[in-house]
Write an enzyme that holds these catalytic residues in place. Structure first.
Site, PDB file in Angstrom:
ATOM      1  N   HIS A 200       0.226  32.507   3.386  1.00 44.55           N
ATOM      2  CA  HIS A 200      -1.064  32.493   2.675  1.00 44.55           C
ATOM      3  C   HIS A 200      -2.117  33.175   3.538  1.00 44.55           C
ATOM      4  O   HIS A 200      -1.918  33.380   4.734  1.00 44.55           O
ATOM      5  CB  HIS A 200      -1.512  31.052   2.394  1.00 44.55           C
ATOM      6  CG  HIS A 200      -1.828  30.280   3.641  1.00 44.55           C
ATOM      7  ND1 HIS A 200      -0.855  29.792   4.478  1.00 44.55           N
ATOM      8  CD2 HIS A 200      -3.023  29.940   4.219  1.00 44.55           C
ATOM      9  CE1 HIS A 200      -1.416  29.179   5.502  1.00 44.55           C
ATOM     10  NE2 HIS A 200      -2.728  29.253   5.387  1.00 44.55           N
ATOM     11  N   ASP A 202      -6.349  32.653   4.482  1.00 47.52           N
ATOM     12  CA  ASP A 202      -7.368  31.602   4.409  1.00 47.52           C
ATOM     13  C   ASP A 202      -8.568  32.130   3.613  1.00 47.52           C
ATOM     14  O   ASP A 202      -9.005  33.251   3.829  1.00 47.52           O
ATOM     15  CB  ASP A 202      -7.811  31.186   5.820  1.00 47.52           C
ATOM     16  CG  ASP A 202      -6.689  30.479   6.579  1.00 47.52           C
ATOM     17  OD1 ASP A 202      -5.709  30.052   5.939  1.00 47.52           O
ATOM     18  OD2 ASP A 202      -6.806  30.363   7.816  1.00 47.52           O
ATOM     19  N   HIS A 257      -0.320  34.558   6.965  1.00 44.99           N
ATOM     20  CA  HIS A 257       0.377  33.846   8.034  1.00 44.99           C
ATOM     21  C   HIS A 257       1.173  32.686   7.451  1.00 44.99           C
ATOM     22  O   HIS A 257       0.950  32.285   6.301  1.00 44.99           O
ATOM     23  CB  HIS A 257      -0.613  33.380   9.110  1.00 44.99           C
ATOM     24  CG  HIS A 257      -1.769  32.575   8.599  1.00 44.99           C
ATOM     25  ND1 HIS A 257      -2.818  33.127   7.876  1.00 44.99           N
ATOM     26  CD2 HIS A 257      -2.052  31.251   8.689  1.00 44.99           C
ATOM     27  CE1 HIS A 257      -3.682  32.186   7.556  1.00 44.99           C
ATOM     28  NE2 HIS A 257      -3.239  31.026   8.030  1.00 44.99           N
ATOM     29  N   ARG A 267       5.378  20.168  16.220  1.00 41.37           N
ATOM     30  CA  ARG A 267       4.243  21.069  16.429  1.00 41.37           C
ATOM     31  C   ARG A 267       2.997  20.361  15.909  1.00 41.37           C
ATOM     32  O   ARG A 267       3.008  19.798  14.804  1.00 41.37           O
ATOM     33  CB  ARG A 267       4.468  22.379  15.671  1.00 41.37           C
ATOM     34  CG  ARG A 267       3.269  23.339  15.736  1.00 41.37           C
ATOM     35  CD  ARG A 267       3.575  24.639  14.997  1.00 41.37           C
ATOM     36  NE  ARG A 267       2.348  25.356  14.682  1.00 41.37           N
ATOM     37  CZ  ARG A 267       1.806  26.300  15.467  1.00 41.37           C
ATOM     38  NH1 ARG A 267       2.394  26.661  16.595  1.00 41.37           N
ATOM     39  NH2 ARG A 267       0.681  26.891  15.105  1.00 41.37           N
TER      40      ARG A 267
HETATM   41  C1  GA4 Z   1      -5.550  27.541   3.011  1.00 38.53           C
HETATM   42  C2  GA4 Z   1      -6.515  27.322   4.194  1.00 38.53           C
HETATM   43  C3  GA4 Z   1      -6.843  25.835   4.447  1.00 38.53           C
HETATM   44  O1  GA4 Z   1      -5.727  25.179   5.058  1.00 38.53           O
HETATM   45  C4  GA4 Z   1      -7.177  25.116   3.111  1.00 38.53           C
HETATM   46  C5  GA4 Z   1      -5.936  25.198   2.224  1.00 38.53           C
HETATM   47  C6  GA4 Z   1      -5.968  24.471   0.874  1.00 38.53           C
HETATM   48  C7  GA4 Z   1      -5.294  23.088   0.981  1.00 38.53           C
HETATM   49  O2  GA4 Z   1      -4.417  22.891   1.803  1.00 38.53           O
HETATM   50  O3  GA4 Z   1      -5.670  22.242   0.182  1.00 38.53           O
HETATM   51  C8  GA4 Z   1      -5.244  25.410  -0.130  1.00 38.53           C
HETATM   52  C9  GA4 Z   1      -5.091  26.773   0.621  1.00 38.53           C
HETATM   53  C10 GA4 Z   1      -5.989  26.656   1.838  1.00 38.53           C
HETATM   54  C11 GA4 Z   1      -5.478  27.972  -0.270  1.00 38.53           C
HETATM   55  C12 GA4 Z   1      -4.996  27.854  -1.746  1.00 38.53           C
HETATM   56  C13 GA4 Z   1      -5.012  26.414  -2.277  1.00 38.53           C
HETATM   57  C14 GA4 Z   1      -6.000  25.587  -1.452  1.00 38.53           C
HETATM   58  C15 GA4 Z   1      -3.890  24.931  -0.659  1.00 38.53           C
HETATM   59  C16 GA4 Z   1      -3.716  25.768  -1.883  1.00 38.53           C
HETATM   60  C17 GA4 Z   1      -2.547  25.939  -2.512  1.00 38.53           C
HETATM   61  C18 GA4 Z   1      -7.683  23.704   3.377  1.00 38.53           C
HETATM   62  C19 GA4 Z   1      -8.114  25.954   2.313  1.00 38.53           C
HETATM   63  O4  GA4 Z   1      -9.332  25.934   2.318  1.00 38.53           O
HETATM   64  O5  GA4 Z   1      -7.406  26.851   1.529  1.00 38.53           O
END
Ligand code: GA4
Length: 324
Positions: A200, A202, A257, A267
């Protein structure tokens, strides 16, 4: 035997192409810009964040994750709280458990999980001190980047994330050792690799990661290949988020990443996601585009983007609908 993908040849021979930036040297600004353009990812040394702060928080995190499952699930919730295996609400899973917190308002919205800790204030204080210090380092890095890009004033980017009431998130991840026979099925990337956290980008502006001495993080290079990031508990790893890709009109790339599980070692990572305020408008900076026609993205607010992102799957290209 570890379940990691075939190690990258470059790292196997001891050489990693990941840029290492000494942020105590103002001249590193050029290397920083290049790292954001070429990788969307870099490692920071001489950062000034106390190793003591890091150890205290890591200790608290390890204590939390070693609580019985029934205790941890008491604070399960979304978007904030404890989660196990399920990532987001749209069907993604990974070999990971985590605690997601809203880093605003001094973490006050979490009321520090009554009943969970012997001394909840120790955990909250560790979070506060750590994130205050990391936020300061992040502002410094963004100011160096702005300088390196020749943008004025210096706080053009740092002001978007420096206020403690901006929409920032803090995440503690625990990837338990993953026995060989476990296969998360839909989330494997072939072979015997088990995905800890699927690929994914961020959504925020920039993310700051610190992990213990267990590897697993991989980044995707411009040519589409994956390389492992050698762990380094004394450094911080930064990655460009989607919002910074838009602000720089695509000059910087938000890096894809993922984390692969390890069969032997746990980890533990802690990540600060520096986001802007909900009402912040995100569009390419006018100083980086000669006229509006050059802008690759439509303008949006962080709240619009975030809302869209939280309805997507992890591996989706979330910026595509915002392209012109
Ligand atoms: C990716 C980055 C951060 O960890 C996060 C993630 C969020 C989650 O874990 O709830 C998301 C992911 C993240 C992007 C797309 C959506 C939302 C899981 C998911 C499938 C906390 C964020 O802000 O976006």
């Amino acid at each position: 035997m570890a379940l990691l993908s075939k190690p990258n040849e470059k790292t196997e021979s001891g050489f990693s192409p990941i840029p290492v930036i000494d942020i105590s040297d103002p001249e590193s600004k050029h290397a920083l810009v290049k790292a954001c353009e070429d990788f969307g990812f870099f490692k920071v040394i001489n950062h000034g964040v106390s190793s003591e702060l890091v150890s205290v928080l890591e200790h608290e995190a390890v204590e939390f994750f070693s609580l019985p499952a029934s205790d941890k699930t008491q604070v399960a919730g979304y978007p904030f709280g404890y989660g196990n295996r399920e990532i987001g609400r749209n069907g993604d899973v990974g070999w990971v458990e985590y605690l997601l917190m809203n880093a605003n308002l001094d973490f006050g919205s979490h009321s520090f999980f009554p009943g969970l800790f012997n001394n909840p204030e120790t955990f909250r204080n560790a979070l506060l001190e750590y994130t205050t210090s990391v936020r300061k380092m992040t502002s410094h890095v963004l100011e160096m980047i702005t300088d390196g890009l020749g943008i004025e004033p210096r706080n053009t980017l740092s002001k978007l994330v420096s206020d403690k009431n901006t929409d920032s998130i803090f995440r503690l991840n625990h990837y338990p050792p993953c026995p060989h026979h476990i296969n998360t099925n839909t989330n494997t990337n072939g072979g015997n690799n088990v995905i800890g956290f699927g690929e994914h980008t961020d959504p925020q502006i920039i993310s700051v990661l610190r992990s213990n001495n267990t590897s697993g993080l991989q980044i995707n290079l411009a040519d589409g290949s994956w390389i492992s990031v050698p762990s380094d508990p004394s450094s911080f790893f930064f990655n460009v988020g989607d919002s910074l890709q838009v602000l720089t009109n695509g000059k910087f790339k938000s890096v894809k990443h993922r984390v692969l599980a390890n069969s032997r070692k746990s980890r533990v990572s802690m990540i600060y996601f520096a986001g802007p305020s909900l009402t912040q408008r995100i569009a390419p900076l006018s100083c980086l585009t000669d006229n509006e026609d050059e802008s690759l993205y439509k303008e949006f607010t962080w709240s619009e983007y975030k809302n869209y992102a939280y309805h997507s799957r992890l591996s989706d290209n979330r910026l595509q609908p915002f392209e012109r």
